[in-house]
Design an enzyme around this catalytic site. Sequence first.
Site, PDB file in Angstrom:
ATOM      1  N   ARG A  54       5.958  -4.543  27.156  1.00  0.00           N
ATOM      2  CA  ARG A  54       5.863  -3.644  26.029  1.00  0.00           C
ATOM      3  C   ARG A  54       4.404  -3.263  25.717  1.00  0.00           C
ATOM      4  NH1 ARG A  54       9.149   0.246  24.805  1.00  0.00           N
ATOM      5  NH2 ARG A  54       9.510   0.448  22.560  1.00  0.00           N
TER       6      ARG A  54
ATOM      7  N   ARG B 237      12.288 -17.269  17.060  1.00  0.00           N
ATOM      8  CA  ARG B 237      11.012 -17.405  16.673  1.00  0.00           C
ATOM      9  C   ARG B 237      10.995 -17.516  15.109  1.00  0.00           C
ATOM     10  NH1 ARG B 237       6.526 -15.763  19.700  1.00  0.00           N
ATOM     11  NH2 ARG B 237       5.724 -14.928  18.056  1.00  0.00           N
TER      12      ARG B 237
ATOM     13  N   TYR C 104       5.780 -15.014  26.466  1.00  0.00           N
ATOM     14  CA  TYR C 104       5.720 -14.761  25.215  1.00  0.00           C
ATOM     15  C   TYR C 104       5.059 -15.843  24.548  1.00  0.00           C
ATOM     16  CZ  TYR C 104       7.356 -12.375  20.793  1.00  0.00           C
ATOM     17  OH  TYR C 104       7.381 -12.031  19.704  1.00  0.00           O
TER      18      TYR C 104
ATOM     19  N   ARG D  16       5.199  -2.023  11.791  1.00  0.00           N
ATOM     20  CA  ARG D  16       4.858  -2.811  10.496  1.00  0.00           C
ATOM     21  C   ARG D  16       3.268  -2.377  10.259  1.00  0.00           C
ATOM     22  NH1 ARG D  16       4.578  -8.551  14.024  1.00  0.00           N
ATOM     23  NH2 ARG D  16       3.674  -7.673  15.879  1.00  0.00           N
TER      24      ARG D  16
ATOM     25  N   ASP E 223       2.506 -17.961  22.068  1.00  0.00           N
ATOM     26  CA  ASP E 223       1.505 -17.756  20.847  1.00  0.00           C
ATOM     27  C   ASP E 223       0.118 -18.449  21.374  1.00  0.00           C
ATOM     28  OD1 ASP E 223       2.979 -16.351  18.808  1.00  0.00           O
ATOM     29  OD2 ASP E 223       4.110 -18.181  18.515  1.00  0.00           O
TER      30      ASP E 223
ATOM     31  N   ARG F  86      15.800 -20.511   6.330  1.00  0.00           N
ATOM     32  CA  ARG F  86      15.873 -21.738   5.557  1.00  0.00           C
ATOM     33  C   ARG F  86      16.660 -21.528   4.402  1.00  0.00           C
ATOM     34  NH1 ARG F  86      10.114 -20.616   5.477  1.00  0.00           N
ATOM     35  NH2 ARG F  86       9.049 -21.751   7.240  1.00  0.00           N
TER      36      ARG F  86
ATOM     37  N   GLU G 163       1.411  -0.230  13.328  1.00  0.00           N
ATOM     38  CA  GLU G 163       1.420  -0.618  14.841  1.00  0.00           C
ATOM     39  C   GLU G 163       2.951   0.095  15.403  1.00  0.00           C
ATOM     40  OE1 GLU G 163       0.819  -4.922  14.926  1.00  0.00           O
ATOM     41  OE2 GLU G 163       2.830  -5.285  16.434  1.00  0.00           O
TER      42      GLU G 163
HETATM   43  P1  FAD Z   1      -5.041 -12.047  26.437  1.00  0.00           P
HETATM   44  O1  FAD Z   1      -5.664 -11.818  25.190  1.00  0.00           O
HETATM   45  O2  FAD Z   1      -4.378 -10.729  26.891  1.00  0.00           O
HETATM   46  O3  FAD Z   1      -6.507 -11.800  27.535  1.00  0.00           O
HETATM   47  C1  FAD Z   1      -6.337 -11.318  28.845  1.00  0.00           C
HETATM   48  C2  FAD Z   1      -7.694 -10.671  28.853  1.00  0.00           C
HETATM   49  O4  FAD Z   1      -7.776 -10.353  30.687  1.00  0.00           O
HETATM   50  C3  FAD Z   1      -8.051  -9.343  28.400  1.00  0.00           C
HETATM   51  O5  FAD Z   1      -9.085  -9.158  27.406  1.00  0.00           O
HETATM   52  C4  FAD Z   1      -7.618  -8.192  29.371  1.00  0.00           C
HETATM   53  O6  FAD Z   1      -8.572  -7.064  28.855  1.00  0.00           O
HETATM   54  C5  FAD Z   1      -8.380  -8.719  30.678  1.00  0.00           C
HETATM   55  N1  FAD Z   1      -7.819  -8.392  32.107  1.00  0.00           N
HETATM   56  C6  FAD Z   1      -6.752  -8.302  32.200  1.00  0.00           C
HETATM   57  N2  FAD Z   1      -6.438  -7.502  33.482  1.00  0.00           N
HETATM   58  C7  FAD Z   1      -7.856  -7.592  33.894  1.00  0.00           C
HETATM   59  C8  FAD Z   1      -8.735  -7.067  35.268  1.00  0.00           C
HETATM   60  N3  FAD Z   1      -8.047  -6.726  36.086  1.00  0.00           N
HETATM   61  N4  FAD Z   1      -9.935  -7.202  35.411  1.00  0.00           N
HETATM   62  C9  FAD Z   1     -10.699  -7.655  34.162  1.00  0.00           C
HETATM   63  N5  FAD Z   1     -10.268  -8.027  33.016  1.00  0.00           N
HETATM   64  C10 FAD Z   1      -8.834  -8.014  32.935  1.00  0.00           C
HETATM   65  N6  FAD Z   1      -0.203 -15.387  18.724  1.00  0.00           N
HETATM   66  C11 FAD Z   1      -0.277 -16.410  17.470  1.00  0.00           C
HETATM   67  O7  FAD Z   1      -0.430 -17.380  17.583  1.00  0.00           O
HETATM   68  N7  FAD Z   1      -0.203 -15.749  16.503  1.00  0.00           N
HETATM   69  C12 FAD Z   1      -0.016 -14.617  16.063  1.00  0.00           C
HETATM   70  O8  FAD Z   1       0.225 -14.070  14.856  1.00  0.00           O
HETATM   71  C13 FAD Z   1      -0.140 -13.669  17.060  1.00  0.00           C
HETATM   72  N8  FAD Z   1       0.218 -12.190  17.023  1.00  0.00           N
HETATM   73  C14 FAD Z   1       0.183 -11.418  17.923  1.00  0.00           C
HETATM   74  C15 FAD Z   1       0.346 -10.092  17.679  1.00  0.00           C
HETATM   75  C16 FAD Z   1       0.415  -9.033  18.920  1.00  0.00           C
HETATM   76  C17 FAD Z   1       0.453  -7.764  18.468  1.00  0.00           C
HETATM   77  C18 FAD Z   1       0.220  -9.587  20.282  1.00  0.00           C
HETATM   78  C19 FAD Z   1       0.220  -8.500  21.225  1.00  0.00           C
HETATM   79  C20 FAD Z   1      -0.076 -10.998  20.450  1.00  0.00           C
HETATM   80  C21 FAD Z   1      -0.128 -11.637  19.401  1.00  0.00           C
HETATM   81  N9  FAD Z   1      -0.049 -13.059  19.599  1.00  0.00           N
HETATM   82  C22 FAD Z   1      -0.085 -13.835  18.577  1.00  0.00           C
HETATM   83  C23 FAD Z   1      -0.190 -13.849  20.989  1.00  0.00           C
HETATM   84  C24 FAD Z   1      -1.757 -13.851  21.465  1.00  0.00           C
HETATM   85  O9  FAD Z   1      -2.277 -12.516  21.258  1.00  0.00           O
HETATM   86  C25 FAD Z   1      -1.816 -14.524  22.825  1.00  0.00           C
HETATM   87  O10 FAD Z   1      -1.090 -15.701  22.888  1.00  0.00           O
HETATM   88  C26 FAD Z   1      -3.134 -14.666  23.221  1.00  0.00           C
HETATM   89  O11 FAD Z   1      -4.236 -13.908  22.772  1.00  0.00           O
HETATM   90  C27 FAD Z   1      -3.236 -14.772  24.816  1.00  0.00           C
HETATM   91  O12 FAD Z   1      -4.418 -15.018  25.281  1.00  0.00           O
HETATM   92  P2  FAD Z   1      -4.435 -14.713  26.870  1.00  0.00           P
HETATM   93  O13 FAD Z   1      -6.033 -15.189  27.261  1.00  0.00           O
HETATM   94  O14 FAD Z   1      -3.400 -15.329  27.659  1.00  0.00           O
HETATM   95  O15 FAD Z   1      -4.434 -13.031  27.091  1.00  0.00           O
HETATM   96  N1  UDP Z   2      12.034  -9.438  13.890  1.00  0.00           N
HETATM   97  C1  UDP Z   2      13.158  -8.643  13.147  1.00  0.00           C
HETATM   98  N2  UDP Z   2      12.780  -8.208  11.835  1.00  0.00           N
HETATM   99  C2  UDP Z   2      11.517  -8.237  11.671  1.00  0.00           C
HETATM  100  C3  UDP Z   2      10.704  -9.150  12.070  1.00  0.00           C
HETATM  101  C4  UDP Z   2      11.121  -9.549  13.314  1.00  0.00           C
HETATM  102  O1  UDP Z   2      14.014  -8.381  13.913  1.00  0.00           O
HETATM  103  O2  UDP Z   2      11.413  -7.833  10.271  1.00  0.00           O
HETATM  104  C5  UDP Z   2      12.597  -9.996  15.372  1.00  0.00           C
HETATM  105  C6  UDP Z   2      12.116  -9.020  15.957  1.00  0.00           C
HETATM  106  O3  UDP Z   2      13.084  -8.958  17.447  1.00  0.00           O
HETATM  107  C7  UDP Z   2      10.666  -9.446  16.723  1.00  0.00           C
HETATM  108  C8  UDP Z   2      11.232 -10.983  16.908  1.00  0.00           C
HETATM  109  O4  UDP Z   2      11.786 -10.913  15.333  1.00  0.00           O
HETATM  110  O5  UDP Z   2      10.395  -9.132  17.999  1.00  0.00           O
HETATM  111  C9  UDP Z   2       9.984 -11.906  16.522  1.00  0.00           C
HETATM  112  O6  UDP Z   2       9.245 -11.487  15.491  1.00  0.00           O
HETATM  113  P1  UDP Z   2       7.687 -11.830  15.295  1.00  0.00           P
HETATM  114  O7  UDP Z   2       7.183 -11.605  13.925  1.00  0.00           O
HETATM  115  O8  UDP Z   2       7.599 -13.203  15.922  1.00  0.00           O
HETATM  116  O9  UDP Z   2       6.995 -11.054  16.459  1.00  0.00           O
HETATM  117  P2  UDP Z   2       5.505 -10.752  16.961  1.00  0.00           P
HETATM  118  O10 UDP Z   2       4.422 -11.180  15.692  1.00  0.00           O
HETATM  119  O11 UDP Z   2       5.202 -11.733  18.066  1.00  0.00           O
HETATM  120  O12 UDP Z   2       5.569  -9.476  17.447  1.00  0.00           O
END
Ligand code: FAD
Ligand code: UDP
Length: 376
Positions: free
Chosen positions: A250, A173, A353, A281, A355, A177, A305
């Site tokens: 997780r 991911r 996984y 982080r 985005d 570079r 986090e």
């Molecule tokens: P979700 O956002 O998980 O929505 C599912 C919803 O369903 C939730 O609100 C949940 O409460 C609800 N739900 C589940 N079960 C039930 C139930 N039984 N009854 C009623 N409601 C229910 N993507 C990026 O592009 N850039 C980023 O920088 C990025 N950073 C991230 C950082 C973190 C820590 C995490 C966890 C994810 C990150 N993502 C990022 C990914 C991004 O959050 C997801 O791709 C996107 O939000 C997923 O949308 P979704 O609708 O599939 O799921």
């Molecule tokens: N990662 C790492 N060191 C860092 C940042 C990321 O080893 O400082 C690895 C780690 O395994 C992580 C993966 O790269 O789960 C993807 O990182 P990303 O920042 O895309 O994670 P996310 O924002 O989806 O949690």
Amino acid sequence: MVYDYIIVGSGLYGSIFAYELNKISKKVLVLEKRSHIGGNVFTENVEGINVHKYGAHIFHTNDKEVWDYINQFADFNNYIHNVIAIYKSELYNLPFNMNTFHEMWGIKTPLDAKKIIKSQKSDFKLINKNPSNLEEQAISLVGKDIYEKLIKGYTEKQWGKKCNELPAFIIKRLPVRFTYNNNYFNDSYQGIPVGGYTQIIEKMLNGIDVKLNTDFFQKREKWKNVADKCVFTGMIDQYFSYCYGELEYRSLKFEEEIKNIKNYQGNSVVNYTDFNPSYTRIIEHKHFENLENNDSLAKTVITKEYPQKWKNGMDAYYPINDEKNSKLFDKYKKLANKEENVIFGGRLADYKYYDMWEVIKKAVSNVKEEINNLVP
Ligand code: FAD
Ligand code: UDP
């Protein structure tokens, strides 16, 4: 039936489905078990700063259609993500680029960086070998020193598994570079929505019935009977009552603090890549919107986090897409394909996984297909 569709989950996937169906005058009910809409993209204003309540969310995509789609709902700023990594007393730029290589080895040219990586890769007999796990992939890409200082500790904290037990794709991911470029992504479009993400979901769900604090599973028969069709965006194994066993996820704990200082860490995201501290982080939210120079904001909001083992009842944030779980998911997927009048989608129901851009792409394409198949 009172509704044409019941949508379980108000994240991006569920909300896009709701928006597009409502646009063609279908009657939609959205159920959300949390106390707010938006799923993991939810942002909330704290001290004048849009706080990413479920971790840093940076929008990025290479797909112009996805970019145009999301821009209907918000203006995006020109934020370009870069990350600082702290290992013991040392500080590095991420993703892996000439700045990182210079900080690690004191070298200045791409040729010298490549020589060191090749020699470290060869020590591990990884030349001409297809990496079979994250450890081999990481050493092949950036060598042993970077693996040991910037990857091993962070990854093992994040996933609760050894790097040699994790799939290689996770580390791919991150860009590698041989230029002095700290941009965390390679995509053509990137930014943060001005005013936060929640307004995007509010616009999508405008005029649609939404029930918050409502878990579909507490009265699933009742909810299935209020609509002809269901869109399910929760955990796929839970939907099938874990009949083949639990998939692994997780979870995370977010610890938010308001600091009485204008600028706490000088960057939106600082990663802690050693095993200590136990958080991975710290996010400082105001940097997503260049608010560090805004004199009316004397305070700042940070979030630490902490990765957690997922246990039943906790929020699931990351699917663990290793071989064992992928096989188990395939069994659930077969059941899902046979389930009539239910559409499964999003990060939890697809167990991928994803985005944000991938969720948007899937949701837009799946809802179009659904609409095209409707009997006139
Ligand atoms: P979700 O956002 O998980 O929505 C599912 C919803 O369903 C939730 O609100 C949940 O409460 C609800 N739900 C589940 N079960 C039930 C139930 N039984 N009854 C009623 N409601 C229910 N993507 C990026 O592009 N850039 C980023 O920088 C990025 N950073 C991230 C950082 C973190 C820590 C995490 C966890 C994810 C990150 N993502 C990022 C990914 C991004 O959050 C997801 O791709 C996107 O939000 C997923 O949308 P979704 O609708 O599939 O799921
Ligand atoms: N990662 C790492 N060191 C860092 C940042 C990321 O080893 O400082 C690895 C780690 O395994 C992580 C993966 O790269 O789960 C993807 O990182 P990303 O920042 O895309 O994670 P996310 O924002 O989806 O949690």
